[in-house]
Enzyme design. Structure first.
Site, mmCIF file in Angstrom:
data_model
loop_
_atom_site.group_PDB
_atom_site.id
_atom_site.type_symbol
_atom_site.label_atom_id
_atom_site.label_comp_id
_atom_site.label_asym_id
_atom_site.label_seq_id
_atom_site.Cartn_x
_atom_site.Cartn_y
_atom_site.Cartn_z
ATOM 1 N N GLN A 1 1.132 3.618 1.990
ATOM 2 C CA GLN A 1 1.737 3.946 3.282
ATOM 3 C C GLN A 1 2.380 2.722 3.934
ATOM 4 O O GLN A 1 2.518 2.649 5.142
ATOM 5 C CB GLN A 1 0.691 4.549 4.214
ATOM 6 C CG GLN A 1 0.192 5.891 3.736
ATOM 7 C CD GLN A 1 -0.827 6.487 4.682
ATOM 8 O OE1 GLN A 1 -1.464 5.798 5.458
ATOM 9 N NE2 GLN A 1 -0.972 7.806 4.616
ATOM 10 N N SER A 2 2.821 1.773 3.118
ATOM 11 C CA SER A 2 3.347 0.508 3.605
ATOM 12 C C SER A 2 4.678 0.651 4.337
ATOM 13 O O SER A 2 5.665 1.118 3.766
ATOM 14 C CB SER A 2 3.523 -0.447 2.418
ATOM 15 O OG SER A 2 4.248 -1.589 2.808
ATOM 16 N N ASN A 3 4.701 0.235 5.596
ATOM 17 C CA ASN A 3 5.965 0.191 6.336
ATOM 18 C C ASN A 3 6.878 -0.874 5.763
ATOM 19 O O ASN A 3 8.101 -0.737 5.780
ATOM 20 C CB ASN A 3 5.725 -0.076 7.819
ATOM 21 C CG ASN A 3 5.320 1.171 8.553
ATOM 22 O OD1 ASN A 3 5.667 2.272 8.154
ATOM 23 N ND2 ASN A 3 4.585 1.007 9.628
ATOM 24 N N GLY B 1 0.822 -1.206 0.000
ATOM 25 C CA GLY B 1 0.000 0.000 0.000
ATOM 26 C C GLY B 1 0.855 1.255 0.000
ATOM 27 O O GLY B 1 2.040 1.217 0.321
#
Length: 145
Positions: free
Chosen positions: A118-120, A116
């Site tokens: 905002q994927s960490n 995504g």
């Protein structure tokens, strides 16, 4: 909630940084290390390329003081992966140590991952790749409105 007053938050509120234990494993990052799986993992396929040390592992396991749970006879501990020593998002360091070792050993010049926007996971993969000299290509998914 019930565990508002715990030692973990008290340490943060006091502005103290918890020190990692000084062991040979905590000394130098980016070393290539061999890996022997623990006995309980003997039925799994072992990584063949070792790992590249990206964090200060193992991270400490700390007792979490929570009165409500203590009254019930529950002992609660927290694995402090936030103390891994860099910005690779805690538990992701463990996985990325093996993945980066495999990419480097394979002679690859980049890694590709998907997640995504905002994927960490994507952020940590990009950071780990740059640490070991690889380019990172991220496929970031966005939700259509």
């Amino acid at each position: 909630g019930l565990c508002r007053e715990n030692s973990l938050n008290q340490h943060r509120l006091a502005g103290r940084r918890l020190a990692l234990p000084r062991t040979p494993m905590v000394s130098v990052l980016l070393q290539r290390l061999s890996y022997t799986p623990p006995p309980w993992a003997s039925a799994l396929a072992a990584p063949t390329h070792g790992r590249i040390k990206l964090g200060h592992l193992p991270t400490p396991l700390m007792r979490w003081a929570c009165g409500a749970l203590s009254e019930l006879g529950v002992r609660w501990s927290i694995k402090r992966d936030d103390l891994s020593g860099n910005e690779l998002s805690g538990n992701k360091v463990r996985k990325l140590e093996f993945l980066m070792a495999e990419a480097v050993a394979g002679g690859h010049d980049c890694v590709v991952t998907i997640g995504g926007v905002q994927s960490n996971h994507c952020r940590a993969t990009a950071a780990a790749a740059r640490l070991v000299g690889l380019d990172a290509h991220l496929i970031l998914l966005v939700r259509d409105k």
